[in-house]
Each structure stands twice: as C-alpha cells, then as structure tokens.
Motif scaffolding. Sequence first.
Motif, PDB file in Angstrom:
ATOM      1  N   GLN A 137      11.082 -23.891  41.323  1.00  0.00           N
ATOM      2  CA  GLN A 137      10.055 -22.849  41.275  1.00  0.00           C
ATOM      3  C   GLN A 137      10.715 -21.488  41.410  1.00  0.00           C
ATOM      4  O   GLN A 137      11.694 -21.335  42.133  1.00  0.00           O
ATOM      5  N   GLU A 138      10.155 -20.514  40.689  1.00  0.00           N
ATOM      6  CA  GLU A 138      10.605 -19.149  40.875  1.00  0.00           C
ATOM      7  C   GLU A 138       9.687 -18.490  41.890  1.00  0.00           C
ATOM      8  O   GLU A 138       8.470 -18.586  41.797  1.00  0.00           O
ATOM      9  N   CYS A 139      10.299 -17.854  42.895  1.00  0.00           N
ATOM     10  CA  CYS A 139       9.544 -17.205  43.960  1.00  0.00           C
ATOM     11  C   CYS A 139       9.956 -15.741  44.038  1.00  0.00           C
ATOM     12  O   CYS A 139      10.916 -15.312  43.389  1.00  0.00           O
ATOM     13  N   PHE A 140       9.229 -15.002  44.837  1.00  0.00           N
ATOM     14  CA  PHE A 140       9.466 -13.563  44.932  1.00  0.00           C
ATOM     15  C   PHE A 140       9.377 -13.135  46.391  1.00  0.00           C
ATOM     16  O   PHE A 140       8.490 -13.559  47.124  1.00  0.00           O
ATOM     17  N   TRP A 141      10.320 -12.303  46.791  1.00  0.00           N
ATOM     18  CA  TRP A 141      10.289 -11.699  48.119  1.00  0.00           C
ATOM     19  C   TRP A 141       9.735 -10.290  47.975  1.00  0.00           C
ATOM     20  O   TRP A 141      10.323  -9.450  47.299  1.00  0.00           O
ATOM     21  N   PHE A 142       8.574 -10.070  48.583  1.00  0.00           N
ATOM     22  CA  PHE A 142       7.977  -8.741  48.591  1.00  0.00           C
ATOM     23  C   PHE A 142       8.631  -7.936  49.701  1.00  0.00           C
ATOM     24  O   PHE A 142       8.512  -8.268  50.879  1.00  0.00           O
ATOM     25  N   ASN A 143       9.339  -6.888  49.300  1.00  0.00           N
ATOM     26  CA  ASN A 143      10.100  -6.077  50.242  1.00  0.00           C
ATOM     27  C   ASN A 143       9.607  -4.633  50.169  1.00  0.00           C
ATOM     28  O   ASN A 143      10.115  -3.831  49.381  1.00  0.00           O
ATOM     29  N   PRO A 144       8.598  -4.278  50.984  1.00  0.00           N
ATOM     30  CA  PRO A 144       8.047  -2.922  50.907  1.00  0.00           C
ATOM     31  C   PRO A 144       9.015  -1.838  51.356  1.00  0.00           C
ATOM     32  O   PRO A 144       8.755  -0.654  51.157  1.00  0.00           O
ATOM     33  N   ALA A 145      10.137  -2.244  51.956  1.00  0.00           N
ATOM     34  CA  ALA A 145      11.100  -1.256  52.445  1.00  0.00           C
ATOM     35  C   ALA A 145      12.083  -0.799  51.376  1.00  0.00           C
ATOM     36  O   ALA A 145      12.911   0.079  51.641  1.00  0.00           O
ATOM     37  N   LYS A 146      12.013  -1.383  50.187  1.00  0.00           N
ATOM     38  CA  LYS A 146      12.972  -0.990  49.144  1.00  0.00           C
ATOM     39  C   LYS A 146      12.808   0.486  48.789  1.00  0.00           C
ATOM     40  O   LYS A 146      11.700   0.993  48.652  1.00  0.00           O
ATOM     41  N   MET A 147      13.942   1.144  48.636  1.00  0.00           N
ATOM     42  CA  MET A 147      13.940   2.561  48.300  1.00  0.00           C
ATOM     43  C   MET A 147      13.552   2.762  46.835  1.00  0.00           C
ATOM     44  O   MET A 147      13.772   1.883  45.996  1.00  0.00           O
ATOM     45  N   PRO A 148      12.961   3.923  46.495  1.00  0.00           N
ATOM     46  CA  PRO A 148      12.605   4.202  45.099  1.00  0.00           C
ATOM     47  C   PRO A 148      13.849   4.573  44.287  1.00  0.00           C
ATOM     48  O   PRO A 148      14.175   5.736  44.089  1.00  0.00           O
ATOM     49  N   MET A 149      14.541   3.557  43.843  1.00  0.00           N
ATOM     50  CA  MET A 149      15.801   3.746  43.122  1.00  0.00           C
ATOM     51  C   MET A 149      15.724   3.081  41.748  1.00  0.00           C
ATOM     52  O   MET A 149      14.991   2.117  41.566  1.00  0.00           O
ATOM     53  N   PRO A 150      16.541   3.586  40.774  1.00  0.00           N
ATOM     54  CA  PRO A 150      17.377   4.788  40.816  1.00  0.00           C
ATOM     55  C   PRO A 150      16.511   6.054  40.886  1.00  0.00           C
ATOM     56  O   PRO A 150      15.506   6.161  40.194  1.00  0.00           O
ATOM     57  N   ALA A 151      16.949   6.978  41.719  1.00  0.00           N
ATOM     58  CA  ALA A 151      16.163   8.188  41.956  1.00  0.00           C
ATOM     59  C   ALA A 151      15.895   8.958  40.668  1.00  0.00           C
ATOM     60  O   ALA A 151      14.821   9.545  40.500  1.00  0.00           O
ATOM     61  N   GLU A 152      16.868   8.934  39.737  1.00  0.00           N
ATOM     62  CA  GLU A 152      16.687   9.705  38.492  1.00  0.00           C
ATOM     63  C   GLU A 152      15.441   9.258  37.741  1.00  0.00           C
ATOM     64  O   GLU A 152      14.698  10.077  37.196  1.00  0.00           O
ATOM     65  N   ALA A 226       1.233 -18.785  48.546  1.00  0.00           N
ATOM     66  CA  ALA A 226       1.668 -18.423  47.199  1.00  0.00           C
ATOM     67  C   ALA A 226       3.189 -18.348  47.150  1.00  0.00           C
ATOM     68  O   ALA A 226       3.869 -18.478  48.169  1.00  0.00           O
ATOM     69  N   ASN A 227       3.720 -18.129  45.955  1.00  0.00           N
ATOM     70  CA  ASN A 227       5.169 -18.045  45.803  1.00  0.00           C
ATOM     71  C   ASN A 227       5.697 -16.628  45.992  1.00  0.00           C
ATOM     72  O   ASN A 227       6.818 -16.312  45.602  1.00  0.00           O
ATOM     73  N   VAL A 228       4.897 -15.770  46.608  1.00  0.00           N
ATOM     74  CA  VAL A 228       5.334 -14.436  47.012  1.00  0.00           C
ATOM     75  C   VAL A 228       5.536 -14.462  48.518  1.00  0.00           C
ATOM     76  O   VAL A 228       4.586 -14.672  49.275  1.00  0.00           O
ATOM     77  N   ILE A 229       6.774 -14.284  48.962  1.00  0.00           N
ATOM     78  CA  ILE A 229       7.117 -14.429  50.369  1.00  0.00           C
ATOM     79  C   ILE A 229       7.033 -13.067  51.039  1.00  0.00           C
ATOM     80  O   ILE A 229       7.667 -12.102  50.607  1.00  0.00           O
ATOM     81  N   GLU A 230       6.250 -12.999  52.104  1.00  0.00           N
ATOM     82  CA  GLU A 230       6.120 -11.776  52.880  1.00  0.00           C
ATOM     83  C   GLU A 230       6.471 -12.057  54.325  1.00  0.00           C
ATOM     84  O   GLU A 230       6.460 -13.204  54.769  1.00  0.00           O
ATOM     85  N   ASP A 231       6.758 -11.003  55.062  1.00  0.00           N
ATOM     86  CA  ASP A 231       7.151 -11.129  56.465  1.00  0.00           C
ATOM     87  C   ASP A 231       5.896 -11.322  57.317  1.00  0.00           C
ATOM     88  O   ASP A 231       5.413 -10.399  57.954  1.00  0.00           O
TER      89      ASP A 231
END
Length: 324
Positions: A137-152, A226-231
């Motif tokens: 199965q393909e799953c996803f880690w929801f990481n709200p702490a990710k920075m808005p990158m690439p900034a450009e 669901a296959n979206v993993i959250e903390d």
Amino acid sequence: MSTPAINGVLQNQLSFDGREKLVAPGFEPLYSTGLGDAYVADSLSLLQALPDDSVNVVLTSPPYALHFKKEYGNADKADYVEWFLNFGREMFRVLKPDGSLVLNIGGSYNPGSPTRSLYHFKLLIELVESVGFHLAQECFWFNPAKMPMPAEWVTVRRIRVRDSVEYVWWLSKTPWPKANNRRVLKPYSKDMERLNKKGLTKTVRPSGHNIKSSFSDVGAGGSIPANVIEDELPLDLLKFGNNAANDPYTRRCKEAGLKIHPARFPAALPEFFLKLLGEDGDVVVDPFAGSNTTGAVAESLGMRWIAVDRVADYLEASRFRFYS
C-alpha cells in the motif's frame, strides 16, 4: 547493564528481559538497551552481516535525493535509485517471508524548475520490478511542519503551494505480509457514535454501495484508519512532531551540547506501522536511524530492534530517547 554518561549528564541502568536479540556478527554496538542495539557503522555492511529471513520489519527514512546537499548526507538524484537498490536487495534478503519494508521518502523539485522530480516513483518501480518487493500500500505522512520550499516558487513567485505530505511506501516480501489493522483502530467520530445510537437504515448509495448495517453490528472497537498518517496516536513523551523544541530528546541534547538531528520524523509514524505490522517480540531494523525514533518506539512496544547510522554524534544523542 549500565549506560555510559553522555558528557557527564546522563547515566542510568537498563536491564535485559531475557529475550534473545538479533546480533550483527563483527559489529560492536555504541549502546544497548534491554531490547535493542545501536550501531555506528556502514548500513549496507551491517545489513549484509544479518542472516536471511531474520527481520520482521525494516522501517526507515533514508536521506532524500535533494538537489542541495544536507549535512547528514544524501545521494545525488541521478544516482539515487541505483544507490538505494544496493540496500533494497539486502533488506529483501533479511526480511522474513511475511515481513515488510516501510520506506518514508520525500519528493523534491527539479533544480531550477518549478516541476517535481520522479526519482521516488522510479525507486518504487525498481524495488518492485528488479528486487522483487510487492507494493502492499502507498501511504502518506501528513507533516504540517514542512517549510514552504523552494522559497522561489512558493513564497517569492507564489506559483506553487506548500508541500505538506511525504510518501511512505509499504512494501512486502510476499503478497501476504503480517498485518492487522485492529491494532491501529481510531476512536469513532461523533457522527459514527450518533449513528450507533440512532441506527442506520438500509440504503443503496448513488455509487451502488449497499449499506445494510450500522457499525454496532460489526463490533470492531474503532474505525479503520486511512492511509494518511498523522501525529495522533498516544505514546506519551515519545509522541512529538519532527520540529519539536521542548521534547525530552531535544531538551537534553541542548543541555548536553550535542547536535540535534535535523531530519527527525515523529514517533507517530513508526508507532503506526509497528503496531500495524508487528507484535511483541518481533525484530525491527532501521538502517538509517538518525536520532533513533524507530528504536525508541519499538522498545516501548516490546519489540527487539537494531538501529544503524554512520554519524556517531546523532546516535550518541539518541540515548536520550530511552529516558523519560
């Protein structure tokens, strides 16, 4: 067994519970706990030292193929797939027939262009078609702490949105890996609790699905995640996001003057998959352990573990994860 002090700050007693641990012949652990060993070593060499069919779960987050270099090391995109396949073949070999590989891998942009790289998809295909893994199965880690990158692209030109998920490939040695979603059930929502009290009228949805019973008839004890993993799964002091500034690990690293690993994942990620795919006494290996979140979670769940990283400072600081 006594654990050496870290810069004179930490010293404690860890006892073995009598279980036989998986040993890597020819390698000396940096430290050991009752259930696991942490090694400063070349991960590929250590994997090669492990016996066939000896590991229940390999759970890891290798350095991503980014177009800029990280201090903890990462392979160039052009060479990444072939680089990782060397590890993938050994992971396949050491896994038991019902074992699983859980691979957290992030995407990235192509250099100089607001388009996404396909390297992680290419790796997935090669792990299946060349190594022999099955995509469970393909799953996803929801990481709200990710920075808005690439900034450009995101914050300057504003032509892309913030990337807040990372891929987690769940791969298995056979099509039938050991797994039990009853171990990761979530509390029922308020709507489900309401339906349980009210009851559900038999109906056919526009999609054609025949709804004929309320969940009280099932008696599952919780809703299937669901296959979206959250903390969100409780693990007391081990549960923190990867940007935590005041958790015990981070705080004690600062107190001891030890370097904090810059790319930690939260305890919720290994907790979810180790509960789903393992059980008490199973063997878990993390070949790119970093600050050893995987080992700490495995220990809390009664699983035996091996953690490997080539950077001694990161593993040295990871001892703090085993003290509350």
